[in-house]
Design an enzyme around this catalytic site. Sequence first.
Site, PDB file in Angstrom:
ATOM      1  N   TYR A 173      38.898  35.193  46.273  1.00  0.00           N
ATOM      2  CA  TYR A 173      38.901  36.451  47.001  1.00  0.00           C
ATOM      3  C   TYR A 173      37.656  36.434  47.876  1.00  0.00           C
ATOM      4  O   TYR A 173      36.551  36.223  47.376  1.00  0.00           O
ATOM      5  CB  TYR A 173      38.899  37.641  46.053  1.00  0.00           C
ATOM      6  CG  TYR A 173      40.252  37.930  45.451  1.00  0.00           C
ATOM      7  CD1 TYR A 173      41.358  38.152  46.267  1.00  0.00           C
ATOM      8  CD2 TYR A 173      40.428  37.982  44.068  1.00  0.00           C
ATOM      9  CE1 TYR A 173      42.601  38.414  45.727  1.00  0.00           C
ATOM     10  CE2 TYR A 173      41.670  38.248  43.519  1.00  0.00           C
ATOM     11  CZ  TYR A 173      42.748  38.469  44.357  1.00  0.00           C
ATOM     12  OH  TYR A 173      43.984  38.722  43.808  1.00  0.00           O
ATOM     13  N   TYR A 195      49.806  46.757  33.457  1.00  0.00           N
ATOM     14  CA  TYR A 195      48.971  45.942  34.346  1.00  0.00           C
ATOM     15  C   TYR A 195      49.673  44.633  34.697  1.00  0.00           C
ATOM     16  O   TYR A 195      49.674  44.196  35.856  1.00  0.00           O
ATOM     17  CB  TYR A 195      47.631  45.661  33.672  1.00  0.00           C
ATOM     18  CG  TYR A 195      46.771  44.683  34.442  1.00  0.00           C
ATOM     19  CD1 TYR A 195      46.205  45.024  35.661  1.00  0.00           C
ATOM     20  CD2 TYR A 195      46.533  43.398  33.944  1.00  0.00           C
ATOM     21  CE1 TYR A 195      45.420  44.126  36.366  1.00  0.00           C
ATOM     22  CE2 TYR A 195      45.751  42.488  34.647  1.00  0.00           C
ATOM     23  CZ  TYR A 195      45.202  42.855  35.853  1.00  0.00           C
ATOM     24  OH  TYR A 195      44.434  41.956  36.558  1.00  0.00           O
ATOM     25  N   SER A 223      41.570  32.553  38.998  1.00  0.00           N
ATOM     26  CA  SER A 223      41.248  33.614  39.947  1.00  0.00           C
ATOM     27  C   SER A 223      39.750  33.893  39.981  1.00  0.00           C
ATOM     28  O   SER A 223      39.063  33.793  38.959  1.00  0.00           O
ATOM     29  CB  SER A 223      41.995  34.898  39.565  1.00  0.00           C
ATOM     30  OG  SER A 223      41.573  35.990  40.352  1.00  0.00           O
ATOM     31  N   GLN A 257      41.133  29.970  43.070  1.00  0.00           N
ATOM     32  CA  GLN A 257      41.594  30.975  44.029  1.00  0.00           C
ATOM     33  C   GLN A 257      40.433  31.891  44.405  1.00  0.00           C
ATOM     34  O   GLN A 257      39.779  32.470  43.541  1.00  0.00           O
ATOM     35  CB  GLN A 257      42.744  31.793  43.429  1.00  0.00           C
ATOM     36  CG  GLN A 257      43.227  32.940  44.303  1.00  0.00           C
ATOM     37  CD  GLN A 257      42.572  34.257  43.921  1.00  0.00           C
ATOM     38  OE1 GLN A 257      42.078  34.425  42.830  1.00  0.00           O
ATOM     39  NE2 GLN A 257      42.557  35.186  44.865  1.00  0.00           N
ATOM     40  N   ARG A 285      53.245  43.275  44.157  1.00  0.00           N
ATOM     41  CA  ARG A 285      52.135  44.070  43.644  1.00  0.00           C
ATOM     42  C   ARG A 285      51.262  44.673  44.742  1.00  0.00           C
ATOM     43  O   ARG A 285      50.383  45.486  44.466  1.00  0.00           O
ATOM     44  CB  ARG A 285      51.252  43.206  42.731  1.00  0.00           C
ATOM     45  CG  ARG A 285      51.945  42.809  41.450  1.00  0.00           C
ATOM     46  CD  ARG A 285      51.204  41.722  40.715  1.00  0.00           C
ATOM     47  NE  ARG A 285      49.949  42.145  40.106  1.00  0.00           N
ATOM     48  CZ  ARG A 285      49.846  42.768  38.936  1.00  0.00           C
ATOM     49  NH1 ARG A 285      50.941  43.079  38.263  1.00  0.00           N
ATOM     50  NH2 ARG A 285      48.669  43.080  38.439  1.00  0.00           N
ATOM     51  N   HIS A 335      52.824  38.480  46.835  1.00  0.00           N
ATOM     52  CA  HIS A 335      52.004  38.935  45.706  1.00  0.00           C
ATOM     53  C   HIS A 335      52.882  39.535  44.606  1.00  0.00           C
ATOM     54  O   HIS A 335      52.472  40.452  43.887  1.00  0.00           O
ATOM     55  CB  HIS A 335      50.961  39.951  46.173  1.00  0.00           C
ATOM     56  CG  HIS A 335      49.604  39.744  45.556  1.00  0.00           C
ATOM     57  ND1 HIS A 335      48.620  39.004  46.164  1.00  0.00           N
ATOM     58  CD2 HIS A 335      49.074  40.155  44.386  1.00  0.00           C
ATOM     59  CE1 HIS A 335      47.535  38.993  45.397  1.00  0.00           C
ATOM     60  NE2 HIS A 335      47.788  39.677  44.304  1.00  0.00           N
TER      61      HIS A 335
END
Length: 385
Positions: free
Chosen positions: A133, A28, A110, A131, A285, A282
């Site tokens: 999303y 991961y 995040s 951050q 990724r 990224h």
Amino acid sequence: MDLHSTYPGVMDLKWRAERRLPKFVWEYLDSGTGVEATKARNRKALDRIGFDPSILHGAMECDLSTRLLGQDFDLPFGFAPIGMSGLIWPGAEPLLARAAAQAGVPYTLSTVASRSPEELAPHLGTHAWFQLYPPKNPEIRQDVLNRARNAGFSTLVLTVDIPVASRRERQTRSGLTQPPRLSPRLLAQIARRPAWAIGMMQEVIRDGMPRMRTLDKYVTKQLNLPPTAHIGYLLRTSPDMDYVKWLRDHWDGPFIIKGVMRAEDAEPLERAGIDALWVSNHAGRQFDGAPASIEALPAIRAATGLPLIFDSGVESGLDILRAIASGADLVMLGRAAHFALAALGARGPAHVIDVLKQDLIANMGQIGAPSLTDLPPHRILPELT
């Protein structure tokens, strides 16, 4: 034990981290997507940036400070966001936030971290970034912004380079699911990594299984999702310029766009009132056909006067200098900070900060640069074979 004698570089931390993490956790953290060509390009392109050594400067005191968005930073780097940090190492987010606060560098939480903004509030320093999303629902969107602001986050970072979930085949092959489920295969991997297992067991007893706690408020039922997706995908949308402008109108602090890789995107974002651009692929990724982030940086630098932040593949102080010489104002690291956590636990974040600091000083001495504004012109070196 003198950590510098045993773990003098990020690669030493990486090697120890792999030996201490269950395979599904390592995959991961370390994996890219596809055949990981973009991840490899990041490393190769950084290695091609060099400087001519400079001599006869006498004793030199290096100034590593920098200024960005009206704030002074003691060092020219900080910690980038990584989702579910608490799966990589127990208590990852508080450990990283405290180390960043002590060092005077930014820490970025995040949206899909394993701790919420409210949980991080006691650990934050002056340079706390959140951050985002992008939630589709405007009420959820506003609520997340309010929670981040009230917790003490001063800077908003919108990630725009994940319109869909990437494949991340290595991660999928490891057996990791979303949300994580303890299959016999994963339990066998955990049994071979006692330090991680003991720490995680203590964390689970105290706080439950690692999960994306910021989103607990908005998702109430258990869901089965593809291995590389997560509950955030049910809430979020792929943003457009109207979305960016909405956020600009509703966030009263510095606002950064993360995931910029084309020079032509700089001008409309500048007109929309964005305060800084974050050049990133990224870390390989998300899309395996992208150029190295360091290759995109100079053209973006030429296209805008906005401050530029950089990540993707950074593993040393020399890499930080390479990025600054190519146009970056600040450099962020994600994997390197988590290698340090997995290698050394609570001692890791402060140690990796010191490793990078000492490497910056050593390399600035070699090129005769007493400050970051004195870096000499860089050159493109032949590709290593």
